[in-house]
Design a protein around this motif. Structure first.
Motif, PDB file in Angstrom:
ATOM      1  N   ILE B 141       6.607  30.299 -26.058  1.00  0.00           N
ATOM      2  CA  ILE B 141       7.183  30.047 -27.362  1.00  0.00           C
ATOM      3  C   ILE B 141       6.610  30.865 -28.740  1.00  0.00           C
ATOM      4  O   ILE B 141       7.431  30.998 -29.551  1.00  0.00           O
ATOM      5  CB  ILE B 141       6.414  28.396 -27.675  1.00  0.00           C
ATOM      6  N   MET B 142       5.482  31.171 -28.403  1.00  0.00           N
ATOM      7  CA  MET B 142       4.974  32.077 -29.690  1.00  0.00           C
ATOM      8  C   MET B 142       5.544  33.516 -29.786  1.00  0.00           C
ATOM      9  O   MET B 142       5.961  33.985 -30.890  1.00  0.00           O
ATOM     10  CB  MET B 142       3.485  32.202 -29.500  1.00  0.00           C
ATOM     11  N   PHE B 143       5.787  34.004 -28.645  1.00  0.00           N
ATOM     12  CA  PHE B 143       6.171  35.666 -28.765  1.00  0.00           C
ATOM     13  C   PHE B 143       7.519  35.828 -28.255  1.00  0.00           C
ATOM     14  O   PHE B 143       8.196  37.021 -28.434  1.00  0.00           O
ATOM     15  CB  PHE B 143       4.951  36.489 -27.939  1.00  0.00           C
ATOM     16  N   PHE B 144       8.293  35.071 -27.545  1.00  0.00           N
ATOM     17  CA  PHE B 144       9.725  35.237 -27.049  1.00  0.00           C
ATOM     18  C   PHE B 144      10.624  34.387 -27.923  1.00  0.00           C
ATOM     19  O   PHE B 144      11.826  35.050 -28.153  1.00  0.00           O
ATOM     20  CB  PHE B 144       9.864  34.949 -25.754  1.00  0.00           C
ATOM     21  N   VAL B 145      10.250  32.966 -28.391  1.00  0.00           N
ATOM     22  CA  VAL B 145      11.165  32.260 -28.903  1.00  0.00           C
ATOM     23  C   VAL B 145      11.410  32.842 -30.565  1.00  0.00           C
ATOM     24  O   VAL B 145      10.294  32.937 -31.216  1.00  0.00           O
ATOM     25  CB  VAL B 145      10.853  30.702 -29.039  1.00  0.00           C
ATOM     26  N   PRO B 146      12.490  33.157 -30.962  1.00  0.00           N
ATOM     27  CA  PRO B 146      12.501  33.611 -32.179  1.00  0.00           C
ATOM     28  C   PRO B 146      12.275  32.764 -33.358  1.00  0.00           C
ATOM     29  O   PRO B 146      12.499  31.387 -33.141  1.00  0.00           O
ATOM     30  CB  PRO B 146      14.322  34.297 -32.376  1.00  0.00           C
ATOM     31  N   PHE B 150       5.205  34.778 -38.596  1.00  0.00           N
ATOM     32  CA  PHE B 150       4.138  35.864 -38.111  1.00  0.00           C
ATOM     33  C   PHE B 150       2.601  35.256 -38.671  1.00  0.00           C
ATOM     34  O   PHE B 150       1.792  35.653 -37.689  1.00  0.00           O
ATOM     35  CB  PHE B 150       4.367  36.829 -39.389  1.00  0.00           C
ATOM     36  N   ALA B 151       2.295  34.503 -39.368  1.00  0.00           N
ATOM     37  CA  ALA B 151       1.005  33.743 -39.684  1.00  0.00           C
ATOM     38  C   ALA B 151       0.415  33.097 -38.496  1.00  0.00           C
ATOM     39  O   ALA B 151      -0.508  33.206 -37.984  1.00  0.00           O
ATOM     40  CB  ALA B 151       0.913  32.811 -40.764  1.00  0.00           C
ATOM     41  N   TYR B 152       1.511  32.242 -37.650  1.00  0.00           N
ATOM     42  CA  TYR B 152       1.097  31.639 -36.418  1.00  0.00           C
ATOM     43  C   TYR B 152       0.951  32.590 -35.287  1.00  0.00           C
ATOM     44  O   TYR B 152      -0.350  32.599 -34.609  1.00  0.00           O
ATOM     45  CB  TYR B 152       2.212  30.620 -36.003  1.00  0.00           C
ATOM     46  N   LYS B 153       1.898  33.656 -35.149  1.00  0.00           N
ATOM     47  CA  LYS B 153       1.740  34.581 -34.044  1.00  0.00           C
ATOM     48  C   LYS B 153       0.307  35.430 -34.339  1.00  0.00           C
ATOM     49  O   LYS B 153      -0.225  35.477 -33.211  1.00  0.00           O
ATOM     50  CB  LYS B 153       2.828  35.419 -34.214  1.00  0.00           C
ATOM     51  N   SER B 154      -0.040  35.674 -35.417  1.00  0.00           N
ATOM     52  CA  SER B 154      -1.315  36.523 -35.534  1.00  0.00           C
ATOM     53  C   SER B 154      -2.543  35.659 -35.318  1.00  0.00           C
ATOM     54  O   SER B 154      -3.443  36.337 -35.033  1.00  0.00           O
ATOM     55  CB  SER B 154      -1.231  37.387 -36.918  1.00  0.00           C
ATOM     56  N   ARG B 155      -2.554  34.446 -35.577  1.00  0.00           N
ATOM     57  CA  ARG B 155      -3.513  33.683 -35.112  1.00  0.00           C
ATOM     58  C   ARG B 155      -3.739  33.405 -33.613  1.00  0.00           C
ATOM     59  O   ARG B 155      -4.825  33.142 -33.001  1.00  0.00           O
ATOM     60  CB  ARG B 155      -3.159  32.108 -35.922  1.00  0.00           C
TER      61      ARG B 155
END
Lengths: 252, 252
Positions: B141-146, B150-155
């Motif tokens: 969900i975090m890294f493949f679903v567009p 960015f804030a969530y991903k980097s957390r």
């Protein structure tokens, strides 16, 4: 902004440290309860000498070594010297207690004519303990003996940290193997019916893993590193300039 | 100066990556040899169905998952998208192969009327696999679903990395427990005389630990992180300014 962010980032650390201590005490309590309630308690000369082994290894190599890793995070505002001494003191205790645990099992095997060093538990255990001794010697020379160059220390430090965590992990894996061996030797026929001793031992295994995970998480968070005190920072920059700049006052 | 330093720092990485692959292939070869030479080989319907379990778990959960962690270091000059796809593809393979391994052991137990889920191996294994599925879902969900901010991903990213390494560690611990169980069930009386099967299994255990250690070392070296490509760097700074500055173009 940056200050509030860093405060926010360390916000979880105290709770995780508390969790690790609750897990550590639970692991010790369950180990003690298991050995005294189901395995006849402790003695040095009797057949219960074996039981000294798991208790000492869990106390020395897991609990005390795990806590020794936390020292730099928990006592972040003490001087580097004080935290180093505490780290070293915990490792002296860990070393003595785990040596007692290792002697206990070898003496027990000798008395009972049980062969030594044939199981995966014993192989991984002896490899782990040998590397622990090596880590101890290198760590002592590098970080306690005065006069070692800053350049060497800063090269060895990341290796010391990695192997510190790595040895905690292999120690816990060795404990799980020892527990599995012991339960299969002690209650081979009942284990598959999950008696209370089996549940206790399996839970002990999972709690050991949880202890290692929480410690591993705390000590690998970059943002929770012990910040250098102002006077250390000035000193380390001086040394860095001297060593990295390629110019040394001793080699003009 | 800085360029030559960064080249110097990554100097050991290719050798360690090569070592990890030699260890990984050795682990697979020894697992295959052990099961075919000492445990009757492989079949899906016969009594050798059990043997599918260790082979699939070592191939899927250890070798492929370990290699999936290395992708970002080894293919450091490929685009982020390409490395992500390779990381995901290796994890799809790992998931399928380890599911086959898990089905094999449950079917084998059912046919032979052996109780499930009573040992520490099975407890740690099921906990590890459940967290692996969770890690899979959150990672996807975090890294493949567009469209994920960015804030969530980097957390989430540091947690994803920590649990990735943590799950490899608990997987290897589970393998060691499984090997110890199997050797104590198969050759309980001979094991203490260290027959060739015992030596093979103990060595397999140590090689699994060495594989995990080398992978763990490679992926935790900060200086060997995949450097962002120039276009990614510009993009990430843009996103950072937008998200950390508290101003978002979508929330005027």
């Amino acid at each position: 902004m940056e200050d509030s962010l860093s405060r926010q980032n360390t916000g979880l650390m105290p709770y995780l440290v508390a969790t690790s201590q609750i897990l550590g005490v639970a692991v010790l309590a369950i180990t003690g309860t298991w050995l005294s309630q189901y395995r006849g308690g402790f003695s040095w000369d009797g057949p219960e000498q074996f039981n000294v082994h798991p208790l000492c290894m869990v106390l020395g190599m897991v609990f005390l070594c795990g806590d020794a890793l936390l020292v730099y995070r928990v006592f972040r505002h003490e001087t580097k010297r004080a935290t180093k001494i505490l780290h070293g003191a915990l490792h002296i205790l860990a070393l003595i207690i785990s040596l007692v645990g290792i002697i206990a099992v070898f003496q027990f095997h000798k008395k009972k004519n049980i062969p030594d060093m044939y199981s995966m538990h014993s192989w991984l255990g002896i490899v782990t303990f040998s590397f622990y001794i090596l880590q101890w010697i290198i760590g002592f020379i590098m970080f306690f003996v005065p006069g070692v160059a800053f350049a060497y220390k800063s090269r060895i430090k990341p290796l010391h940290v990695f192997f510190g965590i790595g040895l905690l992990v292999t120690t816990i894996a060795t404990c799980l193997l020892g527990l599995t061996e012991k339960v299969l030797f002690s209650i081979p026929d009942q284990y598959s019916h999950l008696p209370s001793e089996g549940i206790l031992i399996n839970s002990l295994g999972l709690l050991l893993v949880a202890f290692g995970m929480v410690i591993g998480y705390i000590v690998t968070r970059e943002e929770w590193r012990r910040p250098p005190l102002p006077e250390e920072q000035a000193l380390s920059i001086d040394f860095k300039t001297l060593t990295e700049g390629g110019e040394s006052p001793t080699e003009p």
